[in-house]
Design a protein around this motif. Structure first.
Motif, PDB file in Angstrom:
ATOM      1  N   HIS A   1       0.770  -0.861   0.133  1.00  0.00           N
ATOM      2  CA  HIS A   1      -0.209   0.464  -0.325  1.00  0.00           C
ATOM      3  C   HIS A   1       0.661   1.099   0.399  1.00  0.00           C
ATOM      4  N   MET A   2       2.005   1.972   1.139  1.00  0.00           N
ATOM      5  CA  MET A   2       2.641   2.309   0.570  1.00  0.00           C
ATOM      6  C   MET A   2       3.756   2.450  -0.041  1.00  0.00           C
ATOM      7  N   ARG A   3       3.663   1.699  -0.975  1.00  0.00           N
ATOM      8  CA  ARG A   3       4.629   1.706  -2.453  1.00  0.00           C
ATOM      9  C   ARG A   3       3.530   2.371  -3.427  1.00  0.00           C
ATOM     10  N   GLU A   4       2.678   1.906  -3.477  1.00  0.00           N
ATOM     11  CA  GLU A   4       1.502   2.462  -4.291  1.00  0.00           C
ATOM     12  C   GLU A   4       1.343   4.336  -4.475  1.00  0.00           C
ATOM     13  N   ASP A   5       1.725   4.332  -3.298  1.00  0.00           N
ATOM     14  CA  ASP A   5       2.136   6.076  -3.723  1.00  0.00           C
ATOM     15  C   ASP A   5       3.340   6.059  -2.247  1.00  0.00           C
ATOM     16  N   PRO A   6       4.723   6.080  -2.768  1.00  0.00           N
ATOM     17  CA  PRO A   6       5.609   6.962  -2.430  1.00  0.00           C
ATOM     18  C   PRO A   6       5.757   7.944  -1.392  1.00  0.00           C
ATOM     19  N   ASN A   7       5.140   9.096  -1.791  1.00  0.00           N
ATOM     20  CA  ASN A   7       5.180  10.043  -1.103  1.00  0.00           C
ATOM     21  C   ASN A   7       4.310   9.459   0.426  1.00  0.00           C
ATOM     22  N   ILE A   8       3.636   8.433   0.582  1.00  0.00           N
ATOM     23  CA  ILE A   8       3.567   7.962   2.266  1.00  0.00           C
ATOM     24  C   ILE A   8       5.404   7.983   3.161  1.00  0.00           C
ATOM     25  N   ALA A   9       5.388   6.803   2.181  1.00  0.00           N
ATOM     26  CA  ALA A   9       7.597   7.141   3.217  1.00  0.00           C
ATOM     27  C   ALA A   9       7.915   8.529   2.951  1.00  0.00           C
ATOM     28  N   ARG A  10       7.679   8.954   2.354  1.00  0.00           N
ATOM     29  CA  ARG A  10       8.541  10.600   2.163  1.00  0.00           C
ATOM     30  C   ARG A  10       8.137  11.095   2.805  1.00  0.00           C
ATOM     31  N   SER A  11       6.356  11.101   3.843  1.00  0.00           N
ATOM     32  CA  SER A  11       6.073  12.057   4.821  1.00  0.00           C
ATOM     33  C   SER A  11       6.554  11.867   5.784  1.00  0.00           C
ATOM     34  N   TYR A  12       7.263  11.084   5.923  1.00  0.00           N
ATOM     35  CA  TYR A  12       8.133  10.431   7.545  1.00  0.00           C
ATOM     36  C   TYR A  12       8.954  11.604   7.235  1.00  0.00           C
ATOM     37  N   LEU A  13       9.509  11.776   6.432  1.00  0.00           N
ATOM     38  CA  LEU A  13      10.843  11.945   6.605  1.00  0.00           C
ATOM     39  C   LEU A  13      11.377  13.617   6.093  1.00  0.00           C
ATOM     40  N   GLY A  14      10.999  14.233   6.050  1.00  0.00           N
ATOM     41  CA  GLY A  14      10.661  15.536   5.322  1.00  0.00           C
ATOM     42  C   GLY A  14      10.126  15.991   4.900  1.00  0.00           C
ATOM     43  N   ALA A  15       9.978  15.339   3.804  1.00  0.00           N
ATOM     44  CA  ALA A  15       8.758  15.642   2.723  1.00  0.00           C
ATOM     45  C   ALA A  15       7.377  16.323   3.055  1.00  0.00           C
ATOM     46  N   ASN A  16       6.466  16.933   1.971  1.00  0.00           N
ATOM     47  CA  ASN A  16       5.393  17.959   2.515  1.00  0.00           C
ATOM     48  C   ASN A  16       5.326  17.903   1.436  1.00  0.00           C
ATOM     49  N   TYR A  17       3.394  18.605   1.209  1.00  0.00           N
ATOM     50  CA  TYR A  17       2.132  18.195   0.093  1.00  0.00           C
ATOM     51  C   TYR A  17       2.245  18.980  -0.002  1.00  0.00           C
ATOM     52  N   GLN A  18       2.718  20.213   0.168  1.00  0.00           N
ATOM     53  CA  GLN A  18       3.444  21.993   0.092  1.00  0.00           C
ATOM     54  C   GLN A  18       4.340  22.199  -1.061  1.00  0.00           C
ATOM     55  N   ASP A  19       5.413  21.151  -0.671  1.00  0.00           N
ATOM     56  CA  ASP A  19       6.318  21.124  -1.895  1.00  0.00           C
ATOM     57  C   ASP A  19       6.824  20.530  -2.667  1.00  0.00           C
ATOM     58  N   ASP A  20       4.971  18.875  -3.162  1.00  0.00           N
ATOM     59  CA  ASP A  20       5.215  18.228  -3.532  1.00  0.00           C
ATOM     60  C   ASP A  20       6.236  16.789  -3.164  1.00  0.00           C
ATOM     61  N   TYR A  21       6.345  16.754  -2.102  1.00  0.00           N
ATOM     62  CA  TYR A  21       7.152  15.761  -1.233  1.00  0.00           C
ATOM     63  C   TYR A  21       8.342  15.338  -1.864  1.00  0.00           C
ATOM     64  N   LYS A  22       8.925  16.747  -2.877  1.00  0.00           N
ATOM     65  CA  LYS A  22      10.582  16.664  -2.138  1.00  0.00           C
ATOM     66  C   LYS A  22      11.035  16.906  -1.202  1.00  0.00           C
ATOM     67  N   PHE A  23      12.357  15.839  -1.208  1.00  0.00           N
ATOM     68  CA  PHE A  23      13.268  15.841  -0.019  1.00  0.00           C
ATOM     69  C   PHE A  23      14.529  15.561  -0.759  1.00  0.00           C
ATOM     70  N   ASP A  24      15.195  15.574   0.384  1.00  0.00           N
ATOM     71  CA  ASP A  24      17.055  15.546   0.403  1.00  0.00           C
ATOM     72  C   ASP A  24      17.445  14.153   0.913  1.00  0.00           C
ATOM     73  N   GLU A  25      17.524  13.151  -0.078  1.00  0.00           N
ATOM     74  CA  GLU A  25      17.723  12.195   0.514  1.00  0.00           C
ATOM     75  C   GLU A  25      19.184  11.895   1.439  1.00  0.00           C
ATOM     76  N   LYS A  26      20.445  13.426   1.041  1.00  0.00           N
ATOM     77  CA  LYS A  26      20.519  13.687   2.629  1.00  0.00           C
ATOM     78  C   LYS A  26      19.983  14.033   3.809  1.00  0.00           C
ATOM     79  N   LYS A  27      19.676  14.317   3.495  1.00  0.00           N
ATOM     80  CA  LYS A  27      18.728  15.257   5.112  1.00  0.00           C
ATOM     81  C   LYS A  27      17.552  14.605   5.258  1.00  0.00           C
ATOM     82  N   LEU A  28      17.851  13.936   5.883  1.00  0.00           N
ATOM     83  CA  LEU A  28      16.296  13.618   5.870  1.00  0.00           C
ATOM     84  C   LEU A  28      15.671  13.577   7.809  1.00  0.00           C
TER      85      LEU A  28
END
Length: 169
Positions: free
Chosen positions: A80-107
């Motif tokens: 289920h989380m794989r169907e929407d990769p933004n789910i995991a990203r949202s717990y590691l610093g990404a947010n919907y306002q920034d289209d779930y973009k984040f830096d994998e070097k700065k989780l």
């Protein structure tokens, strides 16, 4: 909690084991594994996650570097989380306002606190950048003093659509 994404199984295992006595760190590594499963390498993410999940809900597998594969419930939640990769990203610093973009070097994981249940059981409350309310995750301490995830279904629930899509109607 802050850190850098690890995509090497041996390095992940060694690093995770150094931090396994802390429930918040254990959840951080679990979320990292969920991101790897969802967005990088499904088999690697599964092996990483099974190091942190309670063995009770997994099955033995000689072809996995961890010696385990997901049991039925864990597989369902991770798929289920794989169907929407933004789910995991949202717990590691990404947010919907920034289209779930984040830096994998700065989780970064935002914990709202710990709710103790007894000496060996607790819940960590974690904030998502894609949900209105934080999510509880249950952990238990095993005989080796490592915190293992025992229930995480609230993590696998959906998250908001990226702002660029949400506003396109």
């Amino acid at each position: 909690m802050k850190g850098e994404l690890i995509t090497d199984f041996k390095k992940f295992k060694v690093t995770r084991e150094k931090h396994a006595s802390d429930p918040i760190d254990s959840l951080f590594y679990f979320l990292m594994a969920a991101h790897v499963y969802s967005s990088v390498d499904k088999d690697l993410g599964e092996a990483m996650a099974t190091l942190i999940l309670s063995k009770k809900h997994n099955v033995k597998a000689v072809d996995s570097p961890s010696g385990l594969k997901f049991g039925k419930t864990n597989k369902y939640l991770f798929e289920h989380m794989r169907e929407d990769p933004n789910i995991a990203r949202s717990y590691l610093g990404a947010n919907y306002q920034d289209d779930y973009k984040f830096d994998e070097k700065k989780l970064i994981m935002h914990s709202e606190g710990i709710v103790p249940e007894d000496d060996k059981h607790l819940k960590v409350i974690v904030r998502s950048g894609g949900k209105d309310y934080p999510s509880p995750v249950s952990l238990a301490k095993n005989k080796s003093g490592q915190w293992k995830i025992t229930e995480f279904s609230s993590l696998a629930t959906g998250c908001k659509k990226p702002a660029s899509i949400e506003d396109d109607f």
